[in-house]
Design an enzyme around this catalytic site. Sequence first.
Site, PDB file in Angstrom:
ATOM      1  N   ARG A  39      69.168  65.463   3.461  1.00 27.65           N
ATOM      2  CA  ARG A  39      70.228  65.830   2.510  1.00 27.65           C
ATOM      3  C   ARG A  39      69.688  66.035   1.096  1.00 27.65           C
ATOM      4  O   ARG A  39      70.332  66.678   0.264  1.00 27.65           O
ATOM      5  CB  ARG A  39      71.347  64.790   2.508  1.00 27.65           C
ATOM      6  N   CYS A 129      60.404  42.616  -6.595  1.00 29.48           N
ATOM      7  CA  CYS A 129      60.249  42.773  -8.043  1.00 29.48           C
ATOM      8  C   CYS A 129      60.246  41.439  -8.774  1.00 29.48           C
ATOM      9  O   CYS A 129      59.440  41.219  -9.696  1.00 29.48           O
ATOM     10  CB  CYS A 129      61.352  43.681  -8.589  1.00 29.48           C
ATOM     11  N   SER A 159      69.574  47.698 -11.742  1.00 27.86           N
ATOM     12  CA  SER A 159      68.693  48.740 -11.196  1.00 27.86           C
ATOM     13  C   SER A 159      67.923  48.240  -9.990  1.00 27.86           C
ATOM     14  O   SER A 159      67.401  49.048  -9.212  1.00 27.86           O
ATOM     15  CB  SER A 159      67.724  49.240 -12.272  1.00 27.86           C
ATOM     16  N   HIS A 241      64.218  42.604 -15.485  1.00 26.91           N
ATOM     17  CA  HIS A 241      64.507  41.286 -14.920  1.00 26.91           C
ATOM     18  C   HIS A 241      64.009  40.195 -15.861  1.00 26.91           C
ATOM     19  O   HIS A 241      62.931  40.314 -16.458  1.00 26.91           O
ATOM     20  CB  HIS A 241      63.805  41.115 -13.569  1.00 26.91           C
ATOM     21  N   ASN A 314      61.686  45.971 -14.144  1.00 23.33           N
ATOM     22  CA  ASN A 314      61.671  45.861 -12.681  1.00 23.33           C
ATOM     23  C   ASN A 314      61.413  47.187 -11.983  1.00 23.33           C
ATOM     24  O   ASN A 314      60.987  47.198 -10.821  1.00 23.33           O
ATOM     25  CB  ASN A 314      62.986  45.270 -12.177  1.00 23.33           C
TER      26      ASN A 314
END
Length: 340
Positions: A39, A129, A159, A241, A314
């Site tokens: 897609r 992360c 995110s 983060h 992150n």
Amino acid sequence: MGYRVAVVGATGAVGREILKTLAEREFPVDEIVALASPRSAGREVSFGDRVLKVQNLETFDFKGWDVGLFSPGGSVSAKYAPIAAKAGCVVIDNTSHFRMEPDVPLVVPEVNPLVLKDMKRNIIANPNCSTIQMVVALKPLHDLFTLKRVVVSTYQAVSGAGKDGMDELFSQTRGSFVNDPPKIEQFQKQIAFNCIPQIDRFMDDGATKEEWKMRVETKKILDPDVEVLATCVRVPVFVGHSEAVIAEFAEPVDLERARAALRESEGVVLLDQREDGGYVTPLECVGEDATYVSRLRVDPTVPHGLAFWCVSDNLRKGAALNAVQIAETMIALDLLPRHA
């Protein structure tokens, strides 16, 4: 001569950051291809000053490609990473699928680069992360004082849940000013103006899978004898983060030696001024490569303890940058052959 590089999941937040990081660091690329689901095929993504047309992962032939940087989601990596590896392409995978497999190296280049020499399946795993930034900060302290136990509370940006997570925070925040009811799809509760003490699903012992990841990944990367108790919280921050870390060591700690080790450690920036604003926040680490350590102090509640605050982007060190650094480390160790 450069390398033939495939970026898988190129239209996602991490995939786009990988392309950006490769260009910024001038990774030796002879040829590069952006891959994604059917897609997304035909869409365009940026690589430096070039525009790449996304190709269909499902029909792509990895034969002759040197390295594949994967961030398409765990189920997709589970299917296509072994196909790429069998074709001779070294896979560096950002998903959680391969991390705890015993014959797959789990790598943070500043911490355990030499395990790359033990690669057996042409697959290398990029850690979680939140684990990455924590072990980067802990490694120099572990070398000095021998780490025994870590208690960490994370404050993780949306995110980490991808573009959809960022979109949800944006739409909920905007909607709150016009009295639109919040649409909750990506997170368990409203994330705007809120904190959610759940990342990933709950496990039988009451921990979430994100908290479990931090425990088992730290053991695999840093030291199997280190115990970790994590509480992972999603906060209304777009990128970056943060972690409050309390570390207990086997040997007496010296604050000045700890400061010196952190200052000298690769990948760490110590910014610790005991005054208003003398620390780094997630907003200030966006777009930066380093893990920033602040608020370093002795923990008086245990015999040999230190506490600190650390932040990192992150999407960069927590994902894209670490993956690219793994590839760079493989080149430095002469472990990344060229097929061309």
